[in-house]
Design an enzyme around this catalytic site. Structure first.
Site, PDB file in Angstrom:
ATOM      1  N   LYS A 100      29.630  41.605  44.627  1.00 54.26           N
ATOM      2  CA  LYS A 100      30.515  40.541  44.138  1.00 54.26           C
ATOM      3  C   LYS A 100      30.641  39.465  45.209  1.00 54.26           C
ATOM      4  O   LYS A 100      31.033  39.744  46.337  1.00 54.26           O
ATOM      5  CB  LYS A 100      31.900  41.091  43.800  1.00 54.26           C
ATOM      6  CG  LYS A 100      32.839  40.001  43.274  1.00 54.26           C
ATOM      7  CD  LYS A 100      34.273  40.460  43.250  1.00 54.26           C
ATOM      8  CE  LYS A 100      35.185  39.259  43.029  1.00 54.26           C
ATOM      9  NZ  LYS A 100      36.600  39.573  43.248  1.00 54.26           N
ATOM     10  N   GLY A 161      46.124  37.155  43.096  1.00 51.65           N
ATOM     11  CA  GLY A 161      47.377  37.812  43.447  1.00 51.65           C
ATOM     12  C   GLY A 161      48.634  37.150  42.934  1.00 51.65           C
ATOM     13  O   GLY A 161      49.743  37.591  43.232  1.00 51.65           O
ATOM     14  N   ALA A 187      41.127  37.797  38.858  1.00 51.60           N
ATOM     15  CA  ALA A 187      42.230  37.145  39.572  1.00 51.60           C
ATOM     16  C   ALA A 187      43.306  36.598  38.631  1.00 51.60           C
ATOM     17  O   ALA A 187      42.999  35.930  37.641  1.00 51.60           O
ATOM     18  CB  ALA A 187      41.729  36.029  40.477  1.00 51.60           C
ATOM     19  N   GLY A 188      44.550  36.912  38.980  1.00 51.06           N
ATOM     20  CA  GLY A 188      45.694  36.333  38.294  1.00 51.06           C
ATOM     21  C   GLY A 188      46.342  37.188  37.226  1.00 51.06           C
ATOM     22  O   GLY A 188      47.434  36.874  36.757  1.00 51.06           O
ATOM     23  N   ASN A 209      43.456  44.010  40.660  1.00 50.75           N
ATOM     24  CA  ASN A 209      43.836  44.699  41.884  1.00 50.75           C
ATOM     25  C   ASN A 209      45.346  44.626  42.120  1.00 50.75           C
ATOM     26  O   ASN A 209      46.070  45.595  41.961  1.00 50.75           O
ATOM     27  CB  ASN A 209      43.074  44.118  43.073  1.00 50.75           C
ATOM     28  CG  ASN A 209      43.250  44.930  44.349  1.00 50.75           C
ATOM     29  OD1 ASN A 209      42.678  44.605  45.381  1.00 50.75           O
ATOM     30  ND2 ASN A 209      44.032  45.993  44.347  1.00 50.75           N
ATOM     31  N   THR A 210      45.847  43.428  42.467  1.00 49.44           N
ATOM     32  CA  THR A 210      47.246  43.281  42.860  1.00 49.44           C
ATOM     33  C   THR A 210      48.220  43.770  41.801  1.00 49.44           C
ATOM     34  O   THR A 210      49.218  44.433  42.124  1.00 49.44           O
ATOM     35  CB  THR A 210      47.553  41.806  43.193  1.00 49.44           C
ATOM     36  OG1 THR A 210      46.613  41.330  44.157  1.00 49.44           O
ATOM     37  CG2 THR A 210      48.959  41.662  43.760  1.00 49.44           C
TER      38      THR A 210
END
Length: 257
Positions: A100, A161, A187-188, A209-210
């Protein structure tokens, strides 16, 4: 219906939920969350996650790379040179060719630097890497990345995040329609409903992830995201009803008493 196959390059992925391995309390919690998510692919920040120093906890002791697909990424890289060096190191360490690419523009927004990203993609493809590319939600850029040989396009939903969810459904829809390679929202994502919306738009997968790692209960959130992605995909395949301007009775008008 034939069984769906989710494939990036030559790699078949069973789950359409990909999870990150950063920000958890420890590797034990990381492994528990990955298991709860049902994911069979995890991203690994080569510059941040320990996969070499045997004197410290090693991720591979908790997530067996023979059972889980490792996706090395270039998190924390702000130049093409740093990103290329990081992924070449990953290939030397573990033989990884499916990677990635992430080249950030600045430390505040964490938006991708697409000039550096395009340059890096061209080099990595030429060197035989299969590149999944984190990018802006610009349809023109996304198509250019595909033309350069990217194996998957990974547009952001909102800043990394931030948990702000999908801010531009229109652009994502255009990217999905224009690109033949898999489109994975990256993301987001903040909640399970965000993940479902992404899948209902027609995305091939979601990377989170976050939203899992920093949830009050990461294991429960991982399970939630697992079901959200499945539900969103099924909803997309089922085909939603047409949006009407006015009400439409669910029962027929004929034969009213």
């Amino acid at each position: 219906m034939k069984k769906e196959i989710f494939k990036v390059g030559s790699q078949i992925i069973k789950s359409r939920l990909i999870v990150g391995t950063g920000k958890y309390k420890n590797f034990k919690q990381t492994a528990e969350a990955v298991k709860a998510s049902g994911a069979d692919m995890v991203t690994v920040a080569v510059r941040r996650v320990n996969i070499l120093d045997k004197k410290k906890p090693v991720l591979m002791d908790y997530l067996n790379p023979k059972k889980i697909i490792y996706l090395p990424n270039t998190a924390g890289c702000f130049t093409s040179e740093d990103a290329l060096r990081t992924l070449r190191l990953a290939r030397e360490m573990g033989g990884w060719k499916l990677v990635k690419l992430e080249v950030l523009g600045d430390k505040k927004t964490l938006y991708p630097n697409m000039i550096e990203t395009l340059k890096s993609t061209k080099v990595l493809v030429k060197e035989g890497f299969r590149v999944m590319v984190y990018c802006s939600d610009d349809p023109i850029i996304a198509k250019k990345l595909e033309d350069l040989g990217a194996s998957a396009i990974m547009p952001l939903a909102s800043p990394i995040g931030s948990g702000r969810g999908i801010r531009n459904k229109l652009n994502l829809s255009i990217i999905i329609k224009n690109c033949k390679v898999p489109v994975i929202v990256d993301a987001g994502i903040g909640t399970a409903s965000d993940a479902t919306i992404a899948m209902e738009l027609g995305c091939d997968g979601v990377l989170i992830n976050t939203a899992i790692a920093k949830a009050k209960n990461p294991i429960m959130m991982a399970k939630s995201m697992k079901h959200a992605v499945i539900a969103g995909r099924q909803s997309y395949l089922a085909g939603r009803i047409k949006i009407q301007k006015y009400g439409n009775p669910s029962s027929p008008n004929k034969g009213l008493i």
